[in-house]
Design an enzyme around this catalytic site. Sequence first.
Site, PDB file in Angstrom:
ATOM      1  N   ASP A   1      -6.907   4.116  -4.758  1.00  0.00           N
ATOM      2  CA  ASP A   1      -7.602   3.930  -3.482  1.00  0.00           C
ATOM      3  C   ASP A   1      -8.284   5.284  -3.249  1.00  0.00           C
ATOM      4  OD1 ASP A   1      -7.653   1.884  -1.048  1.00  0.00           O
ATOM      5  OD2 ASP A   1      -7.444   3.842  -0.132  1.00  0.00           O
TER       6      ASP A   1
ATOM      7  N   LYS B   1       0.872  -1.181   0.000  1.00  0.00           N
ATOM      8  CA  LYS B   1       0.000   0.000   0.000  1.00  0.00           C
ATOM      9  C   LYS B   1       0.901   1.220   0.000  1.00  0.00           C
ATOM     10  CE  LYS B   1      -4.413   0.791   0.025  1.00  0.00           C
ATOM     11  NZ  LYS B   1      -5.523  -0.102  -0.389  1.00  0.00           N
TER      12      LYS B   1
ATOM     13  N   GLY C   1     -20.295   6.868   2.028  1.00  0.00           N
ATOM     14  CA  GLY C   1     -19.389   7.319   0.983  1.00  0.00           C
ATOM     15  C   GLY C   1     -20.156   7.685  -0.276  1.00  0.00           C
TER      16      GLY C   1
HETATM   17  O1  2IT Z   1      -7.942  -1.710  -1.034  1.00  0.00           O
HETATM   18  C1  2IT Z   1      -7.825  -2.211  -2.161  1.00  0.00           C
HETATM   19  O2  2IT Z   1      -7.905  -3.434  -2.345  1.00  0.00           O
HETATM   20  C2  2IT Z   1      -7.568  -1.295  -3.282  1.00  0.00           C
HETATM   21  N1  2IT Z   1      -7.527  -0.098  -3.075  1.00  0.00           N
HETATM   22  C3  2IT Z   1      -7.334  -1.848  -4.646  1.00  0.00           C
HETATM   23  C4  2IT Z   1      -5.911  -2.283  -4.804  1.00  0.00           C
HETATM   24  C5  2IT Z   1      -5.542  -2.697  -6.194  1.00  0.00           C
HETATM   25  O3  2IT Z   1      -4.346  -2.989  -6.375  1.00  0.00           O
HETATM   26  O4  2IT Z   1      -6.388  -2.773  -7.088  1.00  0.00           O
END
Ligand code: 2IT
Length: 445
Positions: A164, A124, A235
């Site tokens: 994200d 992340k 959201g």
């Molecule tokens: O929290 C998640 O799974 C995402 N934001 C998507 C991550 C992604 O690599 O598609």
Amino acid sequence: MKIDNILSSLEAKHPGEPEFLQAVKEVLMSIEEIYNRHPEFEKARIIERLVEPDRIFTFKVPWVDDKGDVQVNLGYRVQFNNAIGPYKGGLRFHASVNLSTLKFLGFEQTFKNALTTLPMGGAKGGSDFNVKGKSNAEIMRFCQAFMLELWRNIGPDTDVPAGDIGVGGREIGYLYGMYKKLARENTGTFTGKGLDYGGSLIRPEATGFGGLYFVNEMLKAKGIDIKGKTVAISGFGNVAWGAALKATELGAKVVTISGPDGYIYDPDGISGEKIDYMLELRNSGEDIVAPYAEEFKSATFFAGKRPWEQKVDIALPCAIQNELNEHDAQQLINNNVTCVAEISNMGCTAEAVDLFVEKKVLFAPGKAVNAGGVATSGLEMTQNAMHIQWTAEEVDAKLQQIMKNIHAQSIKYGAEKDGYINYVKGANIAGFMKVASAMMAQGIV
Ligand code: 2IT
């Protein structure tokens, strides 16, 4: 395994990371029993190795705003675990972003990606950059400055970022454009790309669609039909949008959405043009939902409140971590909620989750429910590697299959003697067992 010892040693080493500790604690509590049945895990210090990210990049992101002033933000990439495949996970641009948030998200991502059955490790990243109120040109300059630093650490077989919160199609375009310029390759080292340059059909909808496929499986397992059920969504971003579309298509009625300013209750249902309007609200860059109630007279705006106070059959947090607390959970239970599923990552506080499980509410955690997003990212990587594009039907069929499979895995490890399915336990154990056995097979690295 001594959970308390592991947690207190983590806390001593990394003070001030409450979200990360919350995510670790939940997983450890779920897997304790099965872990203790595998002395080889303990011997290989699987847990101690799993709770530390492989590495973390932290960097400054200096950029120039439209007034000519210099701004400095923080940038991060947490490469958490690559036992199963290349690091994979989104970038979050939000004022609340710090290391605790990104470590919890990277940790969760590791197990979530394992559940998808696709070969993806967990990562992340992001920045405390706030997209709200920024011009297009500012967002582009920020994305370019961010990528100037990050590009060396990512690649199609090492680390593949995506979006994200705060990072949608526009931001991915700017980030990927700069990445390509610097890396001089065209291998799709980003997912959530535009359809014209290697993106996958259904990726924008996938998190919400997958979430509803999962909810539908949960309901079906209980013999409940989703048709006619009322749904509270929080959201109003990409995830809420996909969830509202699919819930409506399956015959349910979405009655709430929310923003930082409060929530909208629309008893007539948020469907059709109202869902399109949600996108308009998002694109306005204001980060508020109040104008919905002026546009559609059937709706009421509740300033500063959360949608969980409404009586609904299904509650779907789709915004951010810890957006549903114990009080909210109690309200939902008092109102006889049928099903609660996190489409946001760790949408419920630990106390709320404990209450749902204690009261045997049909409840499922984000790492299972929202895995359709990253799963479809995995499908985008496959299409890029093969230099082809699947049809929307092909991608959607694979997504449905993956969500069914995650549901089946959760039942395998989460079904209790009295018939209650503890999806938290089921998803945590299923994800953990895969990561742990991949780590065992590859030695101490
Ligand atoms: O929290 C998640 O799974 C995402 N934001 C998507 C991550 C992604 O690599 O598609």
